[in-house]
Design a protein around this motif. Structure first.
Motif, short mmCIF file in Angstrom:
data_model
loop_
_atom_site.label_atom_id
_atom_site.label_comp_id
_atom_site.label_asym_id
_atom_site.label_seq_id
_atom_site.Cartn_x
_atom_site.Cartn_y
_atom_site.Cartn_z
N CYS A 155 0.82 -1.21 0.00
CA CYS A 155 0.00 0.00 0.00
C CYS A 155 0.86 1.26 0.00
N ILE B 116 -8.79 -1.12 5.16
CA ILE B 116 -8.17 -0.15 4.28
C ILE B 116 -9.03 0.00 3.04
N ALA C 108 -3.89 3.58 -1.02
CA ALA C 108 -4.73 3.60 0.18
C ALA C 108 -5.22 5.02 0.45
N ALA D 236 -8.25 4.48 6.38
CA ALA D 236 -7.96 3.36 7.27
C ALA D 236 -8.79 3.49 8.54
#
Length: 90
Positions: free
Chosen positions: A41, A59, A82, A85
């Protein structure tokens, strides 16, 4: 969902690059995952993302099938930009 292991931090201590593992054992206890069991990521936002290593994280972002290499060694087949989160509530 998976377990994050941070590799590169922004100056504020937030993650800019991390690996998302399928299991906690792969993340934290040295069990070697297969290349299709990890997502490499990258966070586009320079501020990074708040992560907690070793706990279940969700994520969200853009997932690609794109081989990642360390020199000549294939280390993963999935890559993600990403964007968000959160802790997984289990």
């Amino acid at each position: 969902d998976g377990f994050a292991s941070t590799h590169h931090l922004a100056p504020e201590g937030r993650a800019r690059e991390f690996v998302l593992f399928r299991t906690r054992e792969q993340c934290c206890f040295g069990a070697l995952p297969l290349v299709h069991e990890v997502i490499i990521c990258h966070v586009a936002d320079e501020k990074g993302l708040d992560l907690q290593d070793g706990v279940p994280m969700r994520i969200k972002g853009v997932l690609e099938i794109a081989p990642e290499y360390d020199g000549d060694h294939l280390i993963g087949v999935y890559r993600m930009e990403a964007r968000e989160a959160t802790l997984v509530d289990k």
